[in-house]
Design a protein around this motif. Sequence first.
Motif, PDB file in Angstrom:
ATOM      1  N   UNK A 126      30.593  46.004 -20.714  1.00 36.45           N
ATOM      2  CA  UNK A 126      30.275  45.796 -19.292  1.00 36.45           C
ATOM      3  C   UNK A 126      28.888  45.209 -19.074  1.00 36.45           C
ATOM      4  N   UNK A 127      27.912  45.594 -19.895  1.00 38.38           N
ATOM      5  CA  UNK A 127      26.557  45.079 -19.729  1.00 38.38           C
ATOM      6  C   UNK A 127      26.506  43.576 -20.000  1.00 38.38           C
ATOM      7  N   UNK A 128      27.158  43.144 -21.067  1.00 41.74           N
ATOM      8  CA  UNK A 128      27.191  41.713 -21.370  1.00 41.74           C
ATOM      9  C   UNK A 128      27.988  40.947 -20.319  1.00 41.74           C
ATOM     10  N   UNK A 129      29.081  41.558 -19.840  1.00 38.32           N
ATOM     11  CA  UNK A 129      29.868  40.907 -18.792  1.00 38.32           C
ATOM     12  C   UNK A 129      29.055  40.728 -17.522  1.00 38.32           C
ATOM     13  N   UNK A 130      28.296  41.741 -17.168  1.00 36.57           N
ATOM     14  CA  UNK A 130      27.446  41.644 -15.981  1.00 36.57           C
ATOM     15  C   UNK A 130      26.370  40.581 -16.172  1.00 36.57           C
ATOM     16  N   UNK A 185      24.086  34.332 -22.591  1.00 36.84           N
ATOM     17  CA  UNK A 185      24.605  35.533 -23.243  1.00 36.84           C
ATOM     18  C   UNK A 185      25.009  35.239 -24.678  1.00 36.84           C
ATOM     19  N   UNK A 186      25.632  34.099 -24.916  1.00 39.72           N
ATOM     20  CA  UNK A 186      26.027  33.759 -26.285  1.00 39.72           C
ATOM     21  C   UNK A 186      24.798  33.606 -27.175  1.00 39.72           C
ATOM     22  N   UNK A 242      31.973  41.351 -15.592  1.00 34.14           N
ATOM     23  CA  UNK A 242      31.844  42.796 -15.695  1.00 34.14           C
ATOM     24  C   UNK A 242      33.222  43.454 -15.797  1.00 34.14           C
ATOM     25  N   UNK A 243      34.199  42.935 -15.048  1.00 33.29           N
ATOM     26  CA  UNK A 243      35.548  43.513 -15.083  1.00 33.29           C
ATOM     27  C   UNK A 243      36.187  43.346 -16.454  1.00 33.29           C
ATOM     28  N   UNK A 244      36.072  42.155 -17.045  1.00 35.03           N
ATOM     29  CA  UNK A 244      36.642  41.964 -18.381  1.00 35.03           C
ATOM     30  C   UNK A 244      35.870  42.763 -19.421  1.00 35.03           C
ATOM     31  N   UNK A 245      34.571  42.968 -19.174  1.00 33.72           N
ATOM     32  CA  UNK A 245      33.803  43.831 -20.070  1.00 33.72           C
ATOM     33  C   UNK A 245      34.279  45.266 -20.008  1.00 33.72           C
ATOM     34  N   UNK A 246      34.574  45.743 -18.794  1.00 31.51           N
ATOM     35  CA  UNK A 246      35.132  47.089 -18.646  1.00 31.51           C
ATOM     36  C   UNK A 246      36.486  47.202 -19.331  1.00 31.51           C
TER      37      UNK A 246
END
Length: 413
Positions: free
Chosen positions: A65-69, A79-80, A332-336
């Motif tokens: 979630x942190x990386x998704x956010x 991010x990459x 964030x949703x896909x990270x969750x």
Amino acid sequence: MIEFRRVLAVPGMAPLLGISLLARAAITADAMALTMYVVLALDLSYAAAGAVVAALTAGVALGGPLLGRMIDRRGLRVVLSATVVPQFVFWLTVPVLPYVVLLGASFAAGLLMVPIQAVTRQAIAAMTTAEQRRAAFALESVAGELSYLVGPTLVILCAARFSPGVVAWGVGAAIVAGGAGIALLDPPLRAEDETGTGTGVAGRPRRREWLEAPMAAVLTMGFGVAMLLSGVDLAIVATLREAGQVSWAALVVAVFGLTSVVGGLVYGALPRPMPTWLLLGLLGLVTVPAGLAHDWPWLCAAVAGAGLLTAPTLSTVSDEVSRLAPAGARGEATGLQSSAASAGFALGAPVVGAAIDASVPASGFAAAGLVGLLAALAGYLLSRRSPAAPSPSSSSRAPDRTRRVTVRNPTSR
């Protein structure tokens, strides 16, 4: 198969899925690579290896979630860059790290794992129309199943020829190459006409605007299917060990994976989708009687039914998450979703293992199936609590996006 051809004709889709398959195969093999290093190179116990893998998994679950956010806020390439470099350093130094340092470094590596799966799902949602999305996510689930079949197997085969340290380097190189490849490809994570919704920072919607009962239902079912699959793998080994046929476990797992690939391809070609709770409930139901098989040929036949429903269930979870999440919070949703899956895989084996220890191996399949049924029921009840309004990212823009895709690529329709 026409729908699959249309999806692959979308500009950038085939390279995205190809790079994703390479990186995901390496990521699914990272636990095996670390296990081989701890057991063979450091000459420590499997419990010590399990602690390293648990640290890596915990990091992945927390970091998703942190990386998704961060993707939602800063963009894909930032991010990459922030994840590829730490992965390069970690895997390069694995062969020289003492155990205590490796334990902490594994958690950090999991926390900064390259978010290939989440990025692929975000890109699929942005690059496809509503009509194409189910087939696209079916292909993504098939790629995931192939990665589980190929990655760990290659690590085991290479470990027989090379040192565990060299195998770790190879896994790290594939992860880094996958992250760099996605960065170079730079797929869109939002459609051209998608804008941030809500009143959050920089147009990003507040969490309470989208993390409601329908999204909680899908995440619960994603957790449940991961827990079921982790438990099934353990139940297969336990059943064959009791029968004195543990050497056939790899074949049974391969049958399970291959039938999942077939199921994903068939489901993606169907004219209508099925509810996630129904697919997961059916998966749980067909898993329970697999415990009646007591030797490898019957077990192959028993797990084939569950395999046919695995990729379809996984693809509907991804499809629902992309539909319910607004564009500004999709990362964030896909990270969750990734975190829910990681937690499910981490908990599935201990829960099913406790059931097996308390009874017989057949109870492992019963426990795994029951987990799936309970998750399906919870998902159904949660999804009924409030209506799932169509996401602005999937409904209001569909006609315009369809026309735009047709202009760019007539063969995609």
